[in-house]
Structure formats: C-alpha cells, structure tokens
Enzyme design. Structure first.
Site, PDB file in Angstrom:
ATOM      1  N   HIS A   1       1.579  -2.286   5.636  1.00  0.00           N
ATOM      2  CA  HIS A   1       1.398  -2.577   4.211  1.00  0.00           C
ATOM      3  C   HIS A   1       2.382  -1.793   3.353  1.00  0.00           C
ATOM      4  O   HIS A   1       2.808  -2.275   2.295  1.00  0.00           O
ATOM      5  CB  HIS A   1      -0.026  -2.215   3.783  1.00  0.00           C
ATOM      6  CG  HIS A   1      -1.061  -3.219   4.180  1.00  0.00           C
ATOM      7  ND1 HIS A   1      -1.301  -4.373   3.469  1.00  0.00           N
ATOM      8  CD2 HIS A   1      -1.932  -3.237   5.219  1.00  0.00           C
ATOM      9  CE1 HIS A   1      -2.279  -5.064   4.049  1.00  0.00           C
ATOM     10  NE2 HIS A   1      -2.676  -4.392   5.116  1.00  0.00           N
TER      11      HIS A   1
ATOM     12  N   HIS B   1      -5.480 -10.165   8.147  1.00  0.00           N
ATOM     13  CA  HIS B   1      -4.243  -9.378   8.070  1.00  0.00           C
ATOM     14  C   HIS B   1      -3.052 -10.187   8.579  1.00  0.00           C
ATOM     15  O   HIS B   1      -3.030 -10.613   9.730  1.00  0.00           O
ATOM     16  CB  HIS B   1      -4.452  -8.111   8.921  1.00  0.00           C
ATOM     17  CG  HIS B   1      -3.285  -7.190   8.995  1.00  0.00           C
ATOM     18  ND1 HIS B   1      -3.340  -5.896   8.535  1.00  0.00           N
ATOM     19  CD2 HIS B   1      -2.039  -7.340   9.501  1.00  0.00           C
ATOM     20  CE1 HIS B   1      -2.187  -5.293   8.764  1.00  0.00           C
ATOM     21  NE2 HIS B   1      -1.380  -6.161   9.343  1.00  0.00           N
TER      22      HIS B   1
ATOM     23  N   GLU C   1      -7.694  -8.215  13.192  1.00  0.00           N
ATOM     24  CA  GLU C   1      -8.198  -8.430  11.834  1.00  0.00           C
ATOM     25  C   GLU C   1      -7.843  -9.842  11.367  1.00  0.00           C
ATOM     26  O   GLU C   1      -6.658 -10.139  11.143  1.00  0.00           O
ATOM     27  CB  GLU C   1      -7.589  -7.397  10.872  1.00  0.00           C
ATOM     28  CG  GLU C   1      -7.950  -5.957  11.238  1.00  0.00           C
ATOM     29  CD  GLU C   1      -7.238  -4.918  10.390  1.00  0.00           C
ATOM     30  OE1 GLU C   1      -7.637  -3.737  10.448  1.00  0.00           O
ATOM     31  OE2 GLU C   1      -6.279  -5.266   9.676  1.00  0.00           O
TER      32      GLU C   1
ATOM     33  N   ARG D   1       0.846  -1.193   0.000  1.00  0.00           N
ATOM     34  CA  ARG D   1       0.000   0.000   0.000  1.00  0.00           C
ATOM     35  C   ARG D   1       0.880   1.240   0.000  1.00  0.00           C
ATOM     36  O   ARG D   1       1.640   1.452   0.947  1.00  0.00           O
ATOM     37  CB  ARG D   1      -0.903   0.000   1.227  1.00  0.00           C
ATOM     38  CG  ARG D   1      -1.903   1.154   1.308  1.00  0.00           C
ATOM     39  CD  ARG D   1      -2.722   1.060   2.595  1.00  0.00           C
ATOM     40  NE  ARG D   1      -3.411  -0.229   2.701  1.00  0.00           N
ATOM     41  CZ  ARG D   1      -3.931  -0.701   3.833  1.00  0.00           C
ATOM     42  NH1 ARG D   1      -3.850   0.002   4.961  1.00  0.00           N
ATOM     43  NH2 ARG D   1      -4.536  -1.883   3.840  1.00  0.00           N
TER      44      ARG D   1
ATOM     45  N   ASP E   1      -3.458  -8.808   3.117  1.00  0.00           N
ATOM     46  CA  ASP E   1      -4.842  -9.023   3.537  1.00  0.00           C
ATOM     47  C   ASP E   1      -5.434 -10.066   2.605  1.00  0.00           C
ATOM     48  O   ASP E   1      -5.444  -9.864   1.378  1.00  0.00           O
ATOM     49  CB  ASP E   1      -5.662  -7.736   3.444  1.00  0.00           C
ATOM     50  CG  ASP E   1      -5.225  -6.672   4.445  1.00  0.00           C
ATOM     51  OD1 ASP E   1      -4.616  -7.028   5.464  1.00  0.00           O
ATOM     52  OD2 ASP E   1      -5.498  -5.488   4.187  1.00  0.00           O
TER      53      ASP E   1
END
Length: 202
Positions: free
Chosen positions: A117, A184, A181, A72, A124
């Site tokens: 990320h 993740h 999460e 990301r 993910d």
C-alpha cells in the site's frame, strides 16, 4: 497538495465510494493510524486510470465500487508494528482476528512491516449494489481468518459468486489479487515497485 504522480480517487472517478477505515477507529487497531489525517483514498495516476476501467465495468453490471484503503503512509505501517507489540484488546481481536493472536498476523501475511500500500498502487475494496450497499462477501474487510482467503471453504454460493465477480472485474482491469485477502488488489504494472512513500493523507 499531493506529490506528483498521485491523485484522490474520489475526484478522479466520479461516483466511486470510499470508507477509509484507517482514518477512523473502525479498524483492528481501534484508533486512526498515523498519517491518516483525512479519510481520502489516494493512489497513483496509473491506479486511477485502471480503476476507472474497473468502475465502468462494475457500473455496467449494476454495481459500484467501495474503497476501504489505498495509499498507506509508511508511518501508518510503523503504527501497525507498534500496535502489534501492545497487549491484546479482546474486543478488537474478536471483531477482526478471533482465531489468531497479534503475533500470528505478521508471519501469516496479514500485516507486513513493509506494505505494498505504501507504494501507492494497492487497493482494498469491495463491490456494492446500485444503492451503495456492499455485497455479501462472507466476511468484512480486514477480517483476518481463512474465511477471507480466495477459494475459502464455508462460504455460500452467493458469497463465492460475489467474490468471483470482484476478482474478474479487477483482473480484467490490470490488478493482481492477494490470496489471503479477497479485498486486496495490486496494480500489475505498478509505477513505483521499490519506493515506500511516507507523505500524510491530508
């Protein structure tokens, strides 16, 4: 062209599936995030190697892997920060964080101003059946609620078993889960632990 040390996971692992939500409007912000100029899942070479092991393990069990996000750009993380300062969109809130407000998402650890990320070694993802249909994990990806935590109460035994299976496969492959999460995972021995990259996904 990708920077040295990075690779497109769909090219590195034939058969793996991707649904990169942040390149679309189907995410909690309601818009594609900055830097996501293509719906590709990019990661470090080390992640690709480890994830190939996980994919092979899942395949042997009659399952597959579906990636929602990988590398990301930092500009996308900054986009999250800007979004958090805008008025609530109740439609997005109902879908992704119905029991919370935007101001809760950072202190509770669902969003960070610096994301793992952006270091290129966090993924993910979820398990699918052999046809590519995601298994029932009890919540959707990016559902920001206690139900998304590992060990959450209120799940069926089937949903818990699916999460345990994903956890087992990923840990065996060298990944570390994030407690809040279920989707993740971070590569335990990530190659760039202190570097936050900002190249666009093209």
């Amino acid at each position: 062209m990708l920077p040295q040390g990075f690779i497109d996971l769909a090219e590195a692992i034939p058969g793996i599936r991707t649904d990169v939500r942040y390149a679309t409007c189907r995410n909690l912000t309601g818009h594609p995030l900055a830097g996501y100029r293509a719906g590709k899942a990019i990661a470090t070479l080390q992640v690709a190697e480890a994830l190939k092991t996980c994919f092979d393990e899942a395949t042997q069990m009659g399952c597959g892997l579906l990636i929602f996000d990988a590398y990301r750009p930092q500009k996308a993380v900054d986009d999250f920060v800007r979004w958090s300062q805008q008025p609530e969109d109740e439609t997005q809130r109902k879908a992704y964080y119905p029991t919370l407000r935007k101001e809760d998402l950072f202190p509770l650890g669902y969003i960070a101003a610096k994301s793992g990320h952006s270091r290129g070694s966090t993924i993910d993802l979820t398990l699918t059946d052999a046809s590519g249909q995601p298994l029932d994990m009890g919540t959707d990806f990016d559902f920001m609620d206690d139900l998304s935590h590992h060990g959450a109460m209120g799940l069926t035994e089937h949903q818990q078993e699916n999460r345990r299976l994903l956890l087992s496969i990923m840990e065996k492959g060298g990944f570390v889960p994030y407690e809040n999460e279920w989707w993740h995972y971070r590569l335990r021995n990530e190659p760039y632990p202190d570097t936050y990259f900002d190249f666009d996904i093209l």
